[in-house]
Design a protein around this motif. Structure first.
Motif, PDB file in Angstrom:
ATOM      1  N   ASP A 483       8.546   0.930   2.634  1.00  0.00           N
ATOM      2  CA  ASP A 483       7.347   0.773   1.808  1.00  0.00           C
ATOM      3  C   ASP A 483       6.264   1.730   2.318  1.00  0.00           C
ATOM      4  OD1 ASP A 483       5.002  -0.057   0.511  1.00  0.00           O
ATOM      5  OD2 ASP A 483       5.673  -2.141   0.427  1.00  0.00           O
ATOM      6  N   ARG A 484       5.880   2.687   1.501  1.00  0.00           N
ATOM      7  CA  ARG A 484       4.975   3.745   1.938  1.00  0.00           C
ATOM      8  C   ARG A 484       3.526   3.278   2.083  1.00  0.00           C
ATOM      9  NH1 ARG A 484       7.538   8.555   2.151  1.00  0.00           N
ATOM     10  NH2 ARG A 484       5.580   9.703   2.283  1.00  0.00           N
ATOM     11  N   ARG A 485       3.216   2.075   1.628  1.00  0.00           N
ATOM     12  CA  ARG A 485       1.873   1.541   1.890  1.00  0.00           C
ATOM     13  C   ARG A 485       1.626   1.444   3.390  1.00  0.00           C
ATOM     14  NH1 ARG A 485       0.939  -3.752   0.466  1.00  0.00           N
ATOM     15  NH2 ARG A 485       3.180  -4.143   0.698  1.00  0.00           N
ATOM     16  N   TYR A 486       2.661   1.044   4.114  1.00  0.00           N
ATOM     17  CA  TYR A 486       2.514   0.896   5.566  1.00  0.00           C
ATOM     18  C   TYR A 486       2.437   2.254   6.249  1.00  0.00           C
ATOM     19  CZ  TYR A 486       4.020  -3.726   4.095  1.00  0.00           C
ATOM     20  OH  TYR A 486       4.130  -4.930   3.442  1.00  0.00           O
ATOM     21  N   LEU A 487       3.136   3.237   5.720  1.00  0.00           N
ATOM     22  CA  LEU A 487       3.019   4.590   6.265  1.00  0.00           C
ATOM     23  C   LEU A 487       1.609   5.125   6.048  1.00  0.00           C
ATOM     24  CD1 LEU A 487       4.102   7.180   7.513  1.00  0.00           C
ATOM     25  CD2 LEU A 487       4.966   7.832   5.239  1.00  0.00           C
ATOM     26  N   ARG A 488       1.041   4.897   4.868  1.00  0.00           N
ATOM     27  CA  ARG A 488      -0.325   5.371   4.612  1.00  0.00           C
ATOM     28  C   ARG A 488      -1.312   4.692   5.566  1.00  0.00           C
ATOM     29  NH1 ARG A 488       1.636   5.217  -0.814  1.00  0.00           N
ATOM     30  NH2 ARG A 488       0.770   3.113  -1.164  1.00  0.00           N
ATOM     31  N   ALA A 489      -1.093   3.414   5.831  1.00  0.00           N
ATOM     32  CA  ALA A 489      -1.980   2.707   6.764  1.00  0.00           C
ATOM     33  C   ALA A 489      -1.841   3.266   8.176  1.00  0.00           C
ATOM     34  CB  ALA A 489      -1.662   1.220   6.749  1.00  0.00           C
ATOM     35  N   ALA A 490      -0.621   3.597   8.587  1.00  0.00           N
ATOM     36  CA  ALA A 490      -0.408   4.189   9.915  1.00  0.00           C
ATOM     37  C   ALA A 490      -1.082   5.547  10.015  1.00  0.00           C
ATOM     38  CB  ALA A 490       1.086   4.313  10.186  1.00  0.00           C
ATOM     39  N   LEU A 491      -0.948   6.357   8.971  1.00  0.00           N
ATOM     40  CA  LEU A 491      -1.569   7.692   8.979  1.00  0.00           C
ATOM     41  C   LEU A 491      -3.092   7.588   8.993  1.00  0.00           C
ATOM     42  CD1 LEU A 491       0.777   9.500   6.425  1.00  0.00           C
ATOM     43  CD2 LEU A 491       0.678   9.871   8.891  1.00  0.00           C
ATOM     44  N   ALA A 492      -3.652   6.626   8.264  1.00  0.00           N
ATOM     45  CA  ALA A 492      -5.113   6.451   8.267  1.00  0.00           C
ATOM     46  C   ALA A 492      -5.604   6.087   9.665  1.00  0.00           C
ATOM     47  CB  ALA A 492      -5.510   5.377   7.260  1.00  0.00           C
ATOM     48  N   ALA A 493      -4.875   5.241  10.359  1.00  0.00           N
ATOM     49  CA  ALA A 493      -5.249   4.880  11.729  1.00  0.00           C
ATOM     50  C   ALA A 493      -5.182   6.090  12.646  1.00  0.00           C
ATOM     51  CB  ALA A 493      -4.328   3.762  12.245  1.00  0.00           C
TER      52      ALA A 493
END
Length: 811
Positions: A483-493
């Motif tokens: 699920d790329r939502r979690y990847l986007r959250a990791a990248l934002a962090a």
């Protein structure tokens, strides 16, 4: 109370049985020690035997005890046979020896082979030689067995009548030729067909022909040698009391062909023979169990106290603040896990209890509360710590799912992360944008308030180390689910961490410990502190995967690593971690040094001095926060400030203790240091005592309030046991199949009796499994196999350019 966490043949063992006995209106706990010994069989094989004695019995207190020789049933492991006895040896004050056995060809399918019977006759002497302090009453030696074990108990009487004072046989085989013919009527479900191929009956006939040397027609004498009915005349003349227990509804061994004709023959030959028969209705072999007919069988031989008498000795919990279980020790007095350590089920059981509680009884309270109490569960305490909590829960689920195949656990953690994304993420226009809040006020629907040291109404504070920890959790969960939502959250962090990194110095970390996420201002003058390895791990993994702004990540990684080496590894200034404590740079905690040690151990190549640094860190934690030792186990407390008593318990915390222990386990795995292994095992065993049998896991022992924390009792606690079993496969359950760990995230797994199949996120990884079967093929990788004892194997797999791995046994 305050928070903490993050990643990465002994001969004597004990197992506890707990029983309750009415005594003057109260309850008394009784316990059994299991001691594993080794012996040579008639043909030279080395086999184990499990000796059960009362917990109070040992070198300093050793009256003579009756001995029961208990051969196992067909295909049943000896330690499973030992489990049938539960706490009865302590209640009755007798010893039981459960040998693995060895037939002509097979260990678990000996079917009364003469060599096996000779080995059973040697058991008293074998026990005396292995345990000189165990004094056996030679006038009170008995044999108890079910099914094939009953067959061998009767054969032992037939061939060695002067050895025994009595025999109890439950649903025994007495005529091996009739039994061979009867195999064909046995039913077989799908799992059974997969195991035996053409069906159970055909498989057992094949097994019997190999073991006995032919069929009843071609090997008549060999079948007769293994049949108690052949020796019924000698048994009748022996005068030794015999108990025969059989079931009218036995669908495995037909009593009309076995027990009934044997009993009739015995009565006909000796009408006054001391034969006691009991006929009932129970599943095959079920009567030989502590909760079924073992007690009346023992009473028949005077081996069990009658009403109003007791031979048990009161034992106590390890500490008054850990009242949930009695202390279980090995023969040297060292602490073991409280649940069935002889079967290596201590860690597995605690994991199962914890996850079952979260999945079925927590009801989402962890979304708004850090602490719970009551039944049904209700949230308490003033603050919530969602970022660290959720990060640690990701670690726990990532480790638990491949081991168990429990997909519900993944769903629980998905719910946590989705709630954090929706209700605990900073707005896009803030200085620290799209990053997780570290705290909230208990019960609040949205996160962002109640950061310690600031007014409760203050909104917008967070902690950069928690941004890194949960950012890494988001990345792992993306690898699990896709699920790329979690990847986007990791990248934002990671982007926020890269934007705000600084060189740092002796008074300033690469990121402040606490910041106002709205404008980047440092809060409460918290310039120094926190677990820098949290952000570092996130940056490391994104760089390795080539995701995001890797140039900016490399710069931030370099600055943070340089600062860690220069200003923290050599200084011992381990302050700042817990969200519910006002900032105090003079305070010290165990969380940051332990997490740093785990980070260094995860990839030692990054630090040429890693071994010295890790050893120093772990010694620092024990010196400053160690409690005990308790029966050889060190407990680890949480934190300490100058001039104040340490927090939080005289018995330490389950989470901090298990995390420190697993760092020692990894140090052992990297270096082979036996002292590190011993420290790890004892403290991991100790940590199991914080878990109640109802699934409620205490943070730090019994307390008047705030006893149950989702972080200390679950998120930052459960993961350590999975990590430990991966590092020390000898602690994983016996006779089960488990994928213990992979260097990649495991996205799917399925288990069958002789097959394990799984898929990893990365196409190159190293995996470790403990299996009840020896692999015949591994599709997708190369592998090595190490025997683990008792027919188990540790399998290590290396795969490159393959994500789907299938391990299959010969069966």
């Amino acid at each position: 109370m305050v928070r903490g966490g993050l990643c990465c043949l002994a001969v004597l063992m004990c197992v506890a049985g707990s029983a309750a006995r009415a005594d003057d209106g109260g309850w008394e706990q009784v316990h059994v020690r299991t001691i594993q010994i080794e012996y040579r069989t008639h043909d030279g094989y080395r086999r184990a035997a499990y000796v059960l004695v009362p917990d109070w019995y040992g070198p300093s207190r050793h009256p003579r005890l009756p001995l029961i020789i208990s051969p196992h049933g067909r295909g049943v492991p000896a330690d499973d046979n030992a489990d049938r006895w539960g706490e009865l040896p302590a209640v009755g004050a007798f010893a039981v020896v459960n040998p693995e056995g060895q037939g002509r060809r097979f260990a678990r399918f000996s079917w009364g082979y003469p060599g096996q019977i000779a080995d059973l006759a040697r058991m008293p002497e074998i026990v005396r030689h292995a345990l000189p302090w165990l004094r056996i009453d030679a006038s009170r030696v008995y044999a108890f067995g079910a099914s094939m074990g009953g067959q061998e108990s009767l054969l032992l009487l037939a061939r060695h009548p002067s050895l025994l004072s009595g025999v109890a046989a439950f649903d025994p085989v007495t005529n091996m030729a009739s039994r061979y013919r009867d195999f064909r009527r046995l039913g077989c479900n799908r799992q059974c067909v997969r195991q035996w191929g053409a069906g159970l009956g055909a498989g057992l006939r094949l097994k019997a022909r190999e073991e006995i040397g032919g069929t009843p027609r071609t090997a008549r004498r060999a079948f007769a040698q293994r049949s108690p009915i052949t020796y019924v005349r000698g048994i009748a003349r022996s005068g030794v009391p015999v108990q025969l227990w059989w079931s009218k509804v036995d669908r495995v061994v037909n009593p009309r062909d076995q027990s009934v004709p044997f009993a009739r023959a015995l009565r006909r030959l000796q009408p006054r023979a001391p034969l006691h028969t009991v006929v009932g209705r129970w599943p095959h072999s079920a009567a030989m169990h502590q909760y079924s007919m073992l007690i009346p069988a023992l009473k028949q031989f005077g081996l069990f106290p009658t009403r109003g008498t007791s031979s048990s000795t009161r034992t106590r919990p390890l500490h008054r603040l850990l009242p949930w279980h009695p202390a279980v020790r090995d023969g040297n007095g060292r602490l073991l896990a409280w649940y069935r350590p002889g079967s290596n089920l201590g860690y597995d059981h605690v994991l199962g209890l914890g996850w079952k509680f979260l999945e079925r009884r927590a009801h989402g309270v962890y979304l708004r509360y850090a602490v719970f109490d009551g039944d049904p569960v209700r949230g308490v305490y003033w603050q919530h710590n969602p970022a660290f909590l959720n990060a640690a829960f990701v670690d726990s689920a990532i480790a638990w799912y491949p081991y168990s195949g429990d997909r519900r656990a993944v769903g629980v953690v998905r719910r946590m992360l989705d709630y954090q994304l929706a209700h605990g993420t900073t707005p896009a226009r803030w200085s620290w944008s799209r990053v997780p809040f570290a705290t909230s006020c208990a019960g609040d629907r949205s996160y962002g308030r109640c950061l310690a040291g600031l007014p409760r109404w203050f909104y917008g504070g967070t902690e950069p180390d928690k941004v890194g920890l949960l950012g890494h959790g988001y990345l792992l969960f993306y690898e699990l689910t896709g699920d790329r939502r979690y990847l986007r959250a990791a990248l934002a962090a990671a982007d926020a961490l890269a934007r705000h990194v600084r060189a740092g110095d002796a008074a300033h970390g690469p990121w402040p410990f606490r910041v106002d996420a709205r404008n980047g201002r440092v809060l409460d003058r918290a310039e120094f502190g926190g677990a820098v390895v949290g952000p570092l791990q996130l940056l490391d993994d994104l760089i390795e995967l080539g995701l995001g702004d890797t140039a900016a990540y490399r710069r931030a990684q370099s600055l943070a690593w340089s600062w860690l080496v220069r200003y923290q590894l050599e200084s011992g200034r381990w302050s700042g971690f817990y969200e519910d404590v006002p900032y105090n740079p003079a305070s010290r905690n165990q969380a940051v040094p332990t997490l740093t040690a785990l980070y260094l151990l995860h990839d030692p190549q990054r630090d040429p001095l890693w071994q010295r640094h890790v050893t120093t860190l772990l010694n620092y934690v024990r010196a400053h926060f160690g409690r005990g030792p308790f029966a050889g186990a060190w407990a680890i407390d949480e934190q300490r400030a100058p001039g104040k008593p340490g927090c939080c318990s005289p018995v330490g915390l389950g989470s901090t203790t298990s995390r420190w222990a697993v760092a020692n386990a990894e140090l052992y795995a990297r270096t082979g240091d036996p002292r590190a292994r011993e420290l790890a095992l004892r403290s991991l065993n100790y940590a199991t005592y914080f878990a109640g049998a109802n699934g409620r896991i205490s943070c730090c022992g019994r307390r008047p309030q705030n006893t149950y924390w989702f972080s200390d009792g679950y998120a930052d606690y459960l993961r350590s046991f999975n990590w430990a079993m991966a590092l020390l496969p000898e602690t994983a359950p016996k006779h089960e199949n488990h994928l213990l760990a992979s260097s990649s995230v495991v996205r799917s797994v399925s288990y069958a009796r002789d097959r394990v199949s799984y898929t990893t996120f990365a196409d190159s990884a190293d995996d470790v499994l403990r299996l009840r079967f020896r692999p015949a093929t591994v599709i997708g990788g190369t592998f090595t196999v190490e025997p683990a004892g008792g027919g188990d194997y540790v399998v290590r797999i290396r795969h490159e350019h393959a994500r789907r791995i299938t391990v299959t046994g010969a069966g």
